[in-house]
Design a protein around this motif. Structure first.
Motif, PDB file in Angstrom:
ATOM      1  N   GLY A 142       0.723  -1.232  -0.048  1.00 57.77           N
ATOM      2  CA  GLY A 142      -0.016   0.014   0.025  1.00 57.77           C
ATOM      3  C   GLY A 142       0.717   1.271  -0.108  1.00 57.77           C
ATOM      4  N   PRO A 143       1.840   1.235   0.852  1.00 56.19           N
ATOM      5  CA  PRO A 143       2.684   2.604   0.805  1.00 56.19           C
ATOM      6  C   PRO A 143       3.493   2.693  -0.439  1.00 56.19           C
ATOM      7  CG  PRO A 143       2.960   1.355   3.062  1.00 56.19           C
ATOM      8  CD  PRO A 143       1.937   0.728   2.195  1.00 56.19           C
ATOM      9  N   TYR A 149       1.223   4.029  -3.221  1.00 59.52           N
ATOM     10  CA  TYR A 149       1.017   5.414  -3.123  1.00 59.52           C
ATOM     11  C   TYR A 149       2.206   6.217  -3.416  1.00 59.52           C
ATOM     12  CZ  TYR A 149      -0.338   9.563  -0.924  1.00 59.52           C
ATOM     13  OH  TYR A 149      -0.734  11.023  -0.595  1.00 59.52           O
ATOM     14  N   ALA A 150       3.275   5.815  -2.889  1.00 55.15           N
ATOM     15  CA  ALA A 150       4.594   6.485  -3.212  1.00 55.15           C
ATOM     16  C   ALA A 150       5.072   6.504  -4.731  1.00 55.15           C
ATOM     17  CB  ALA A 150       5.748   5.923  -2.421  1.00 55.15           C
ATOM     18  N   VAL A 194      -4.411   9.703   0.713  1.00 52.95           N
ATOM     19  CA  VAL A 194      -4.577   7.913   1.081  1.00 52.95           C
ATOM     20  C   VAL A 194      -5.316   7.695   2.030  1.00 52.95           C
ATOM     21  CG1 VAL A 194      -2.513   8.010   2.482  1.00 52.95           C
ATOM     22  CG2 VAL A 194      -3.072   6.175   1.403  1.00 52.95           C
ATOM     23  N   SER A 246      -6.680   4.479   4.797  1.00 54.48           N
ATOM     24  CA  SER A 246      -6.254   3.000   5.496  1.00 54.48           C
ATOM     25  C   SER A 246      -6.950   2.911   6.605  1.00 54.48           C
ATOM     26  CB  SER A 246      -4.562   3.104   5.438  1.00 54.48           C
ATOM     27  OG  SER A 246      -4.561   1.741   5.712  1.00 54.48           O
ATOM     28  N   ALA A 251       2.085   4.805   4.864  1.00 56.72           N
ATOM     29  CA  ALA A 251       1.512   5.585   3.803  1.00 56.72           C
ATOM     30  C   ALA A 251       1.159   7.004   4.254  1.00 56.72           C
ATOM     31  CB  ALA A 251       0.547   4.824   3.322  1.00 56.72           C
ATOM     32  N   ALA A 268      -4.492  12.310   4.580  1.00 57.13           N
ATOM     33  CA  ALA A 268      -4.484  10.871   4.967  1.00 57.13           C
ATOM     34  C   ALA A 268      -5.965  10.846   5.888  1.00 57.13           C
ATOM     35  CB  ALA A 268      -3.137  10.835   5.827  1.00 57.13           C
TER      36      ALA A 268
END
Length: 305
Positions: free
Chosen positions: A81-82, A85-86, A97, A99, A107, A118
């Motif tokens: 996931g991170p 996203y990155a 993002v 989560s 993330a 976030a």
């Protein structure tokens, strides 16, 4: 997705291989889910392949959950996931993002350092829908291996995750383990893990009643900002208390512990994450200390429940 002709070409040069394609209602006696146990044979096969660029993919039967691997790293959704996203930010996309409370905070750290929003939610993919519907986020993911993206499905989609992994690898010409190492160097070192803690002396039929009482104590300011929690040979100061879904204690070094009751059995799910500005060499022992700290928190609350 790849097309029959391309698949034949890839098979001819042994560049692609499919597992578990036969009809078997027992799934070979194993749980048909993305998991560390199911990844091990994939990683062993990748190590033996001798190829430079590698990707192993495990999807569940209805293709909503996905987990990745290469020869060096089991890439759970807490890692992917991170990474995804990155990767999208690196490609020039802008957005936040989303989560769950039980997922890695990596993330969120990436979003913060890129001045992007976030959104943390309770456990359950349905809670991402408002953010996906309004395209406030580029990626929404949960630690149980579900992911989706802006301008896409409101449900978790393993195929979309697969396409994103390929995109990240094509953009960098690197394996996922190498990409993840790069974002660690840039943003920090986050080590998530989880475990289960049994609640003894409570039967499954008594669990729902006990769980409600336990949660009322757990979330009623039992722990406060500034309190110290023993973690290994040190103490961690609580910087924030989150009772959105269970009890999450976030410490002043960004590491955290989460306790959530199981919905079906006398057990607490414990999630935790070690956070550092540099690599942690003895990470297994450090994670065990956080697990033990979660057990200590549970015992403290049990005395009051």
């Amino acid at each position: 997705m790849l097309g029959d002709d391309l698949i034949r070409e890839l098979k001819a040069v042994q560049a692609i291989e499919f597992w578990h394609t036969e009809d078997d209602i027992t799934f070979g006696g194993k749980k048909p889910e993305p998991s560390a146990d199911n990844q091990r044979p994939i990683m062993e096969a990748l190590k033996k392949s001798g190829r430079k660029i590698l990707l192993g993919v495990f999807m569940d039967p209805d293709a909503d959950r996905i987990r990745f691997a290469d020869a060096q790293l089991d890439v759970s959704m807490n890692l992917f996931g991170p990474l995804a996203y990155a990767g999208l930010l690196q490609q020039g996309f802008k957005g936040g993002v989303a989560s769950t409370v039980s997922s890695s905070g990596f993330a969120f750290e990436i979003a913060r350092k890129n001045n992007q929003p976030a959104f943390e939610t309770p456990v359950g993919f349905k809670y991402f829908r408002p953010f996906l519907q309004t395209n406030q986020v580029l990626v929404a993911f949960e630690e149980s291996d579900g992911i989706s993206f802006a301008h896409h499905s409101l449900e978790k989609d393993a195929v979309a995750g697969f396409v994103c992994a390929l995109s990240c690898m094509m953009a960098t010409q690197k394996n996922l383990s190498e990409i993840y190492a790069d974002i660690q160097k840039k943003y920090g070192y986050f080590y998530p893990d989880r475990a289960g803690l049994d609640v003894t002396g409570v039967s499954p039929t008594e669990w729902n009643t006990y769980k409600k009482k336990f949660l009322s104590v757990l979330t009623a300011n039992f722990f406060k900002i500034g309190d110290l929690i023993p973690v290994g040979s040190t103490s961690k100061k609580i910087a924030h208390v989150n009772t959105m879904d269970g009890l999450k204690l976030i410490f002043d070094d960004k590491s955290w512990i989460l306790l959530r009751p199981s919905g079906t059995e006398p057990k607490f799910r414990i999630c935790y994450e070690v956070v550092s500005t540099s690599p942690v060499n003895d990470i297994d022992s450090r994670l065990n200390e956080y697990k033990a700290a979660g057990a200590w928190v549970l015992e403290r609350v049990k005395k009051e429940a």
